[in-house]
Scaffold this active site. Sequence first.
Site, PDB file in Angstrom:
ATOM      1  N   PRO A  89      79.741 -37.768  96.398  1.00 52.19           N
ATOM      2  CA  PRO A  89      79.630 -38.495  95.123  1.00 52.19           C
ATOM      3  C   PRO A  89      80.980 -38.981  94.604  1.00 52.19           C
ATOM      4  CG  PRO A  89      78.485 -36.363  95.016  1.00 52.19           C
ATOM      5  CD  PRO A  89      79.264 -36.384  96.292  1.00 52.19           C
ATOM      6  N   GLU A 116      77.277 -27.200  96.518  1.00 53.70           N
ATOM      7  CA  GLU A 116      78.074 -27.830  95.456  1.00 53.70           C
ATOM      8  C   GLU A 116      79.226 -28.666  95.990  1.00 53.70           C
ATOM      9  OE1 GLU A 116      77.706 -28.227  92.018  1.00 53.70           O
ATOM     10  OE2 GLU A 116      75.747 -27.652  92.789  1.00 53.70           O
ATOM     11  N   ARG A 154      73.259 -52.811 111.910  1.00 52.98           N
ATOM     12  CA  ARG A 154      72.855 -54.214 111.810  1.00 52.98           C
ATOM     13  C   ARG A 154      73.957 -55.171 112.257  1.00 52.98           C
ATOM     14  NH1 ARG A 154      68.481 -55.132 108.802  1.00 52.98           N
ATOM     15  NH2 ARG A 154      69.265 -57.070 107.936  1.00 52.98           N
ATOM     16  N   ASP A 169      73.222 -63.689 106.817  1.00 53.99           N
ATOM     17  CA  ASP A 169      74.311 -64.553 106.382  1.00 53.99           C
ATOM     18  C   ASP A 169      74.313 -64.714 104.874  1.00 53.99           C
ATOM     19  OD1 ASP A 169      74.351 -66.804 109.224  1.00 53.99           O
ATOM     20  OD2 ASP A 169      75.350 -64.906 108.816  1.00 53.99           O
TER      21      ASP A 169
HETATM   22  C1  9D3 Z   1      77.633 -30.693  89.441  1.00 56.32           C
HETATM   23  C2  9D3 Z   1      78.441 -31.768  90.005  1.00 56.32           C
HETATM   24  N1  9D3 Z   1      77.787 -32.546  91.064  1.00 56.32           N
HETATM   25  C3  9D3 Z   1      78.783 -33.545  91.535  1.00 56.32           C
HETATM   26  C4  9D3 Z   1      78.474 -34.919  91.035  1.00 56.32           C
HETATM   27  C5  9D3 Z   1      77.382 -31.687  92.163  1.00 56.32           C
HETATM   28  C6  9D3 Z   1      76.826 -32.363  93.332  1.00 56.32           C
HETATM   29  C7  9D3 Z   1      75.808 -33.292  93.217  1.00 56.32           C
HETATM   30  C8  9D3 Z   1      75.252 -33.895  94.360  1.00 56.32           C
HETATM   31  C9  9D3 Z   1      77.303 -32.055  94.584  1.00 56.32           C
HETATM   32  C10 9D3 Z   1      76.755 -32.630  95.704  1.00 56.32           C
HETATM   33  C11 9D3 Z   1      75.733 -33.527  95.580  1.00 56.32           C
HETATM   34  C12 9D3 Z   1      75.123 -34.116  96.790  1.00 56.32           C
HETATM   35  N2  9D3 Z   1      75.369 -35.549  96.918  1.00 56.32           N
HETATM   36  C13 9D3 Z   1      75.962 -36.051  98.002  1.00 56.32           C
HETATM   37  O1  9D3 Z   1      76.306 -35.283  98.901  1.00 56.32           O
HETATM   38  C14 9D3 Z   1      76.232 -37.463  98.086  1.00 56.32           C
HETATM   39  C15 9D3 Z   1      76.016 -38.544  97.176  1.00 56.32           C
HETATM   40  C16 9D3 Z   1      75.456 -38.591  95.862  1.00 56.32           C
HETATM   41  O2  9D3 Z   1      74.981 -37.606  95.268  1.00 56.32           O
HETATM   42  N3  9D3 Z   1      75.415 -39.809  95.234  1.00 56.32           N
HETATM   43  C17 9D3 Z   1      75.868 -40.947  95.811  1.00 56.32           C
HETATM   44  N4  9D3 Z   1      76.407 -40.950  97.007  1.00 56.32           N
HETATM   45  C18 9D3 Z   1      76.474 -39.756  97.677  1.00 56.32           C
HETATM   46  S1  9D3 Z   1      77.109 -39.559  99.194  1.00 56.32           S
HETATM   47  C19 9D3 Z   1      76.823 -37.937  99.235  1.00 56.32           C
END
Ligand code: 9D3
Length: 247
Positions: A89, A116, A154, A169
């Site tokens: 994230p 986490e 792709r 495109d």
């Molecule tokens: C409590 C804080 N959170 C962080 C924003 C904890 C948390 C939330 C979601 C920790 C890991 C996750 C799992 N999400 C992903 O691994 C993830 C993700 C996402 O949640 N949103 C957008 N892109 C991605 S890429 C990997």
Amino acid sequence: MRVDVITIFPDMFQAVTNYGITRRAVEQGRLSVHCWNPRDFAKGRYRAVDDRPYGGGPGMVMMAAPLAATMKAIRRRVGSEPPLIYLSPQGQTLQHNAVLGLSARQGMVLLAGRYEGIDERFLDRYVDNEYSIGDYVISGGELAAMVVIDAVSRYLPGVLGNAESALQDSFANGLFDCPHYTRPEEFEGLRVPQVLLRGNHEDIRRWRVKQSLGRTWLRQPELLKSAKLNGEQKALLEEFKVEHKQE
Ligand code: 9D3
């Protein structure tokens, strides 16, 4: 392209290997997806891949050692050091240009996290790039890793047929797609635009370009600033704006 994925849920990746265009790419030998479960490289009675966070707090953290052992096994198998892409994230939001860049590589390793987070020392030592797929929370990195595999595949040579790559495109040049219609000519009182029924191919082409420009202007006008419009496109967009204001 060879994609190695580090995940504790390898079965999820059947969603890319068993369906649609990505399945065909695998069958044609243009793409291969190899999953590695860090649990297979974990030590101890329970083969744990996660532990409690130092400093306390909720949730669990993925341990560095099983991930490092997995990476070393991948490098040994591949015979090189492909870039490690961490889906998180906190990463930069994945965009078209990064997808293109990744598609030019021979291979890559995707790290899908759960819990986490991941011990920062593993990330410091091994991660080359970190990407998010957007500003919303999902439950782990697997779906994001599959988004990367799908988007990148792709652009691999031979993966898309002619019809599909022509469509592509329109997004590659930074515009939204035009509307599409199929039978019947009338659905719940709504008719197919006349220009598409008359069969004048030059008129149809111009209508589609105009619609693409118009929708981009309506829905995400910032895209038009970076798109370099030619004379015809500028004129068609002006026509669209005039017609839009009349309605
Ligand atoms: C409590 C804080 N959170 C962080 C924003 C904890 C948390 C939330 C979601 C920790 C890991 C996750 C799992 N999400 C992903 O691994 C993830 C993700 C996402 O949640 N949103 C957008 N892109 C991605 S890429 C990997």
